[in-house]
Design an enzyme around this catalytic site. Structure first.
Site, PDB file in Angstrom:
ATOM      1  N   TYR A 105       0.854  -1.196   0.000  1.00 26.03           N
ATOM      2  CA  TYR A 105       0.000   0.000   0.000  1.00 26.03           C
ATOM      3  C   TYR A 105       0.888   1.243   0.000  1.00 26.03           C
ATOM      4  O   TYR A 105       1.880   1.304   0.742  1.00 26.03           O
ATOM      5  CB  TYR A 105      -0.897   0.011   1.244  1.00 26.03           C
ATOM      6  CG  TYR A 105      -1.771   1.245   1.350  1.00 26.03           C
ATOM      7  CD1 TYR A 105      -2.815   1.463   0.450  1.00 26.03           C
ATOM      8  CD2 TYR A 105      -1.550   2.199   2.346  1.00 26.03           C
ATOM      9  CE1 TYR A 105      -3.621   2.596   0.552  1.00 26.03           C
ATOM     10  CE2 TYR A 105      -2.363   3.334   2.452  1.00 26.03           C
ATOM     11  CZ  TYR A 105      -3.391   3.529   1.552  1.00 26.03           C
ATOM     12  OH  TYR A 105      -4.184   4.649   1.657  1.00 26.03           O
ATOM     13  N   ASP A 117       9.275   2.775  -0.033  1.00 25.95           N
ATOM     14  CA  ASP A 117       8.238   3.468   0.726  1.00 25.95           C
ATOM     15  C   ASP A 117       8.396   3.051   2.185  1.00 25.95           C
ATOM     16  O   ASP A 117       8.010   1.957   2.584  1.00 25.95           O
ATOM     17  CB  ASP A 117       6.857   3.102   0.178  1.00 25.95           C
ATOM     18  CG  ASP A 117       5.732   3.810   0.935  1.00 25.95           C
ATOM     19  OD1 ASP A 117       6.032   4.514   1.917  1.00 25.95           O
ATOM     20  OD2 ASP A 117       4.563   3.650   0.541  1.00 25.95           O
ATOM     21  N   LYS A 150       3.953   8.834   8.949  1.00 29.64           N
ATOM     22  CA  LYS A 150       3.655   8.240  10.263  1.00 29.64           C
ATOM     23  C   LYS A 150       4.570   8.745  11.397  1.00 29.64           C
ATOM     24  O   LYS A 150       4.388   9.859  11.850  1.00 29.64           O
ATOM     25  CB  LYS A 150       3.593   6.719  10.141  1.00 29.64           C
ATOM     26  CG  LYS A 150       2.503   6.325   9.113  1.00 29.64           C
ATOM     27  CD  LYS A 150       1.993   4.920   9.184  1.00 29.64           C
ATOM     28  CE  LYS A 150       0.710   4.806   8.369  1.00 29.64           C
ATOM     29  NZ  LYS A 150       0.821   4.092   7.113  1.00 29.64           N
TER      30      LYS A 150
END
Ligand SMILES: *Cc1c(COP(=O)(O)O)cnc(C)c1O
Length: 437
Positions: free
Chosen positions: A151, A246, A274
């Site tokens: 994702y 990522d 995050k």
């Protein structure tokens, strides 16, 4: 023999959810929060402190979701709170550079040998979207390759899933993504060297970038062999294709140098999110001086943001990352996680349950399967999620909060005490007994 616990009261949460459904599609501002994959209505959270959260009905939970990863220090960390409060008194946003951006960048870059320069944005999605544009601008190529089961946020180019059969062209995984975009995204399976080879022979000199989650952790925890990642690095390099790691989850979770350091691999662009904002909305992407010189205003790849480098968010990031940079921080989190997981694993083994617990750093994933190794998305049996649902409910009823989907990983924070972990283990053991009853 474990028995089912009575359901926790959810009246207030249910009331708030009913109201929220009048305001928001599905009653939420991000889909997974709607609790569609588990029992009951979503819990509305009132507050958090250290390892715990409290919902609107005043139920208390030990939290293993940790806001989906950012809260590596747990909730309401004193230093982060202090830093944010100090900045609040000086102003929320200026749309001009501040000293705080330099400070956070310095903390990151002086502890990371894989990137020379960084650009702050406001989310992981934005970081990845910008990294893709940068890769395209730098290589002057259009196609990108992503992996099934990774994702990368919700930008158009990345909301693409594998097409059927041997066709490598992607199909959109969301309505509203133009087919023309999906046609530029090629989706292949993880841990499949032949698929990689095929893509590079089918699309010679057309692939701008291959993007992979440093450690795929958004669709289960799909731990990859180093040998495969080495191969990925070698073929991308040989084809003049950029490799994007990522690291929105793994960045600052596996250490300051994340998965790049873990594999000992130099990616061309790295994205963060995050943890980097200490709980505030921050994302970032970084690369070598050469690649970053293509970003505006130095170069021709445009990227901007009204609230980018927001001072309150920067202050939170600085406070959080300062704590993470202290010697031994990561070792301690990993040790704590290991002993928690080991105890859980030995209980599972003793009982002979078909459950695996995968883990790295302070991330873990409980999978209801007898397969000892899962490296690809198609190895996860969707039917196993029924078992997760039962476990999730039993855990909530015992005061333990896991993410509301069996595809999501759990996080252990600095704030989780031995006592929290022992209580959670007990709850997990009982919940598993009920799942397999
Ligand atoms: C969470 C996540 C994103 C998206 O970040 P948002 O801040 O939710 O936009 C992108 N990539 C990975 C690997 C993620 O885990």
């Amino acid at each position: 023999m474990s028995t089912q616990f009575p359901d926790i009261p959810r009246e207030k949460s249910a009331e708030l959810f009913a109201k929220a459904k009048e305001y928001f599609p599905g009653g939420v501002n991000s889909p997974v929060r709607a609790f569609k994959s588990v029992y009951g209505t979503p819990l509305f959270i009132e507050r958090g402190d250290q390892s715990k959260i409290w919902d609107a009905d005043n139920n208390e939970f030990i939290d293993f979701c940790c806001s989906w990863g950012p809260l590596i220090l747990g909730h309401n960390n004193a230093e982060v709170r202090e830093a944010v409060t100090t900045q609040l008194n000086k102003g929320l946003s200026f749309g001009a550079p501040t000293r705080l951006e330099n400070e956070l960048a310095d903390l990151i870059l002086s502890n990371n040998s894989f990137i020379d320069k960084i650009r702050f944005v406001s989310s992981g999605t934005e970081a990845v979207m910008s990294a893709i544009r940068l890769a395209r601008g730098f290589t002057k190529r259009d196609k990108i390759v992503k992996f099934e089961g990774c994702y990368h946020g919700h930008s158009d180019s990345l909301l693409v899933k594998a097409g059927s059969g041997l066709v490598t062209f992607g199909e959109t995984s969301s309505a509203g993504v133009p087919k023309a975009f999906a046609d530029e995204t090629i989706v292949i399976a993880l841990d499949d060297k032949d698929a990689l080879d095929r893509v590079f022979s089918d699309f010679k000199n057309q692939i701008a970038a291959v993007i992979i989650e440093g450690i795929p952790a958004n669709n289960g925890l799909l731990l990859q062999e180093k040998e495969y990642i080495d191969y990925l690095r070698a073929v991308t390099k040989a084809n003049g294709t950029l490799l994007i790691f990522d690291e929105v989850i793994t960045g600052f979770r596996l250490g300051f140098e994340g998965a790049a350091k873990y594999y000992g691999i130099q990616p061309d662009i790295i994205t963060y999110g995050k943890i980097i904002g200490g709980g505030m909305p921050v994302g970032a992407y970084g690369a070598s001086n050469e690649i970053m010189s293509n970003i505006s205003p130095d170069g021709a790849v445009y990227q901007a943001g009204t609230l980018s480098g927001n001072p309150v968010a920067m202050a939170a990031g600085i406070a959080a990352l300062s704590i993470l940079s202290e010697p031994g921080f990561y070792e301690e989190q990993e040790e704590k996680t290991k002993s928690f997981i080991n105890e859980l694993r030995s209980y599972i083994k003793e009982k002979g349950y078909d459950v695996q617990v995968f883990t790295i750093g302070s991330i873990f994933w409980i999978a209801f399967t007898d397969q000892k190794k899962i490296t690809r998305a198609d190895q996860i049996d969707p039917k196993s999620m029924e078992k997760y649902k039962i476990m999730h409910k039993e855990l909530l009823n015992r005061g333990v909060y896991f993410g509301p989907s069996g595809y999501e990983v759990g996080f252990i924070s600095q704030a989780h005490t031995t006592d929290d972990l022992q209580k959670s283990l007990q709850a997990l053991k009982e919940a598993l007994d009920i799942v397999f009853k």
